[in-house]
Scaffold this motif. Structure first.
Motif, short mmCIF file in Angstrom:
data_model
loop_
_atom_site.label_atom_id
_atom_site.label_comp_id
_atom_site.label_asym_id
_atom_site.label_seq_id
_atom_site.Cartn_x
_atom_site.Cartn_y
_atom_site.Cartn_z
N UNK A 89 -60.12 5.77 -104.05
CA UNK A 89 -59.21 6.60 -104.84
C UNK A 89 -58.02 5.80 -105.36
N UNK A 90 -57.51 4.92 -104.49
CA UNK A 90 -56.30 4.15 -104.86
C UNK A 90 -56.48 3.27 -106.09
N UNK A 91 -57.73 2.88 -106.37
CA UNK A 91 -57.93 1.96 -107.50
C UNK A 91 -58.03 2.68 -108.84
N UNK A 92 -57.97 4.01 -108.83
CA UNK A 92 -58.17 4.76 -110.08
C UNK A 92 -56.86 5.21 -110.70
N UNK A 93 -55.88 4.35 -110.75
CA UNK A 93 -54.60 4.72 -111.39
C UNK A 93 -54.43 3.89 -112.66
N UNK A 94 -53.62 4.39 -113.62
CA UNK A 94 -53.40 3.61 -114.84
C UNK A 94 -52.81 2.22 -114.54
N UNK A 95 -51.95 2.14 -113.51
CA UNK A 95 -51.34 0.84 -113.17
C UNK A 95 -52.40 -0.16 -112.72
N UNK A 96 -53.31 0.30 -111.87
CA UNK A 96 -54.37 -0.60 -111.39
C UNK A 96 -55.35 -0.94 -112.52
N UNK A 97 -55.56 -0.01 -113.45
CA UNK A 97 -56.42 -0.32 -114.61
C UNK A 97 -55.88 -1.53 -115.37
N UNK A 98 -54.57 -1.50 -115.63
CA UNK A 98 -53.96 -2.59 -116.41
C UNK A 98 -53.97 -3.90 -115.61
N UNK A 99 -53.66 -3.79 -114.31
CA UNK A 99 -53.62 -5.00 -113.48
C UNK A 99 -55.03 -5.59 -113.33
N UNK A 100 -56.03 -4.71 -113.23
CA UNK A 100 -57.42 -5.18 -113.12
C UNK A 100 -57.80 -5.94 -114.38
N UNK A 101 -57.39 -5.42 -115.52
CA UNK A 101 -57.69 -6.08 -116.79
C UNK A 101 -57.02 -7.46 -116.82
N UNK A 102 -55.79 -7.54 -116.30
CA UNK A 102 -55.07 -8.82 -116.30
C UNK A 102 -55.71 -9.81 -115.32
N UNK A 103 -56.04 -9.37 -114.10
CA UNK A 103 -56.64 -10.34 -113.15
C UNK A 103 -58.05 -10.75 -113.58
N UNK A 104 -58.70 -9.87 -114.36
CA UNK A 104 -60.08 -10.19 -114.76
C UNK A 104 -60.12 -11.33 -115.78
N UNK A 172 -51.37 10.27 -125.81
CA UNK A 172 -50.96 9.10 -126.60
C UNK A 172 -50.88 7.84 -125.72
N UNK A 173 -50.27 8.03 -124.50
CA UNK A 173 -50.12 6.88 -123.59
C UNK A 173 -51.49 6.36 -123.14
N UNK A 174 -52.41 7.29 -122.90
CA UNK A 174 -53.76 6.88 -122.46
C UNK A 174 -54.43 6.06 -123.57
N UNK A 175 -54.27 6.55 -124.82
CA UNK A 175 -54.90 5.84 -125.94
C UNK A 175 -54.30 4.44 -126.12
N UNK A 176 -52.97 4.38 -125.96
CA UNK A 176 -52.31 3.07 -126.12
C UNK A 176 -52.76 2.08 -125.06
N UNK A 177 -52.81 2.56 -123.80
CA UNK A 177 -53.26 1.71 -122.69
C UNK A 177 -54.68 1.22 -122.92
N UNK A 178 -55.50 2.14 -123.41
CA UNK A 178 -56.91 1.80 -123.61
C UNK A 178 -57.06 0.76 -124.72
N UNK A 179 -56.27 0.91 -125.77
CA UNK A 179 -56.33 -0.04 -126.89
C UNK A 179 -55.92 -1.43 -126.40
N UNK A 180 -54.88 -1.45 -125.54
CA UNK A 180 -54.39 -2.73 -125.02
C UNK A 180 -55.46 -3.36 -124.12
N UNK A 181 -56.07 -2.52 -123.29
CA UNK A 181 -57.09 -3.04 -122.37
C UNK A 181 -58.32 -3.53 -123.15
N UNK A 182 -58.69 -2.79 -124.20
CA UNK A 182 -59.80 -3.23 -125.07
C UNK A 182 -59.51 -4.63 -125.60
N UNK A 183 -58.25 -4.79 -126.06
CA UNK A 183 -57.86 -6.07 -126.64
C UNK A 183 -57.93 -7.17 -125.59
#
Ligand code: DC
Length: 232
Positions: A89-104, A172-183
């Motif tokens: 459960x802990x890994x399913x937050x917007x913060x961890x999504x962004x950090x996962x994208x960065x460490x990946x 809006x925030x979800x879409x922005x985060x997703x666009x950044x993660x896509x990039x």
């Protein structure tokens, strides 16, 4: 019947998880969510008692070597365990999504997880979901799929998933985060998100999970999808 190794890649929110689980269930194969492994490393970085900068290769490498990350079949289904604790459960937050994208994007992390993923796929009979399953981790997979959808549709789906669990979240925030993660995921130097040359692409924008599954099954040799093995 020979057991297959199937890869499903694509951007966040394309519906990979739903169809990967459906497919694994239908074939009685294991399902491996490789994004969860990157999220696990991100959580390990975030909760490390010794602060770890993701730009410090050595520190990241030490962290990878010291963590115990594995899947376990628990009461709630397939759980991701980090050092003996269920972190599903802990890994399913917007913060961890962004950090996962960065460490990946870090070579040491990808190398560490490459071995782990290949070990999990050694016996085949598995559906692997991720970003580089068909291109890097399992280039010889038996069947490769690339599931995609428009940014608008993907963001709307993710918002629905998160709205009750995450305070103050906006579409809006979800879409922005997703666009950044896509990039991030598509432009990184190693193992960027892209379809393998021999992957079958499916646009899920206007399809339900079951409809995507039906399309996928059309590409399987007949014996895998005969009604005696599959029940809709
Ligand atoms: O699938 P997901 O959203 O849970 O993945 C989280 C992040 O992990 C994603 O932004 C990119 C990274 N990832 C990756 O680089 N390679 C994979 N095979 C799976 C995920």
């Amino acid at each position: 019947m020979q057991r297959l190794l199937i890869t499903i890649d694509g951007p966040a929110g394309a519906g990979k998880t739903t169809v990967s689980k459906l497919l694994a269930e239908r074939l009685s194969y294991i399902y491996v969510d490789t994004g969860a492994l990157y999220r696990g490393i991100a959580l390990a970085v975030k909760t490390s008692p010794v602060p770890v900068s993701i730009d410090d290769e050595k520190a990241l490498q030490n962290l990878c070597q010291s963590v115990r990350l594995h899947f376990e079949n628990g009461e709630k289904g397939n759980c991701l365990m980090l050092n003996g604790m269920d972190i599903s459960d802990q890994i399913r937050t917007p913060e961890i999504s962004m950090l996962a994208s960065a460490v990946s994007a870090k070579t040491v992390v990808r190398e560490y997880l490459l071995d782990l993923q290949r070990e999990l796929g050694r016996q085949k009979g598995a559906v692997f979901e991720g970003r580089d399953m068909g291109t890097v981790v399992f280039p010889d997979a038996d069947l490769k799929f690339f599931i995609h959808a428009s940014l608008k549709v993907r963001a709307a789906r993710r918002y629905e998933e998160l709205r009750d669990k995450t305070k103050g979240i906006s579409p809006k925030a979800v879409e922005k985060d997703m666009e950044k993660r896509d990039h991030n995921d598509s432009s990184r130097k190693i193992a960027p998100l892209r379809p393998a040359e021999d992957a079958i692409s499916i646009d899920s924008s206007d399809l339900t999970g079951l409809q995507v599954l039906e399309r996928m099954l059309e590409y399987f040799p007949r014996q895998y999808t005969s009604t005696s093995t599959l029940v809709f």
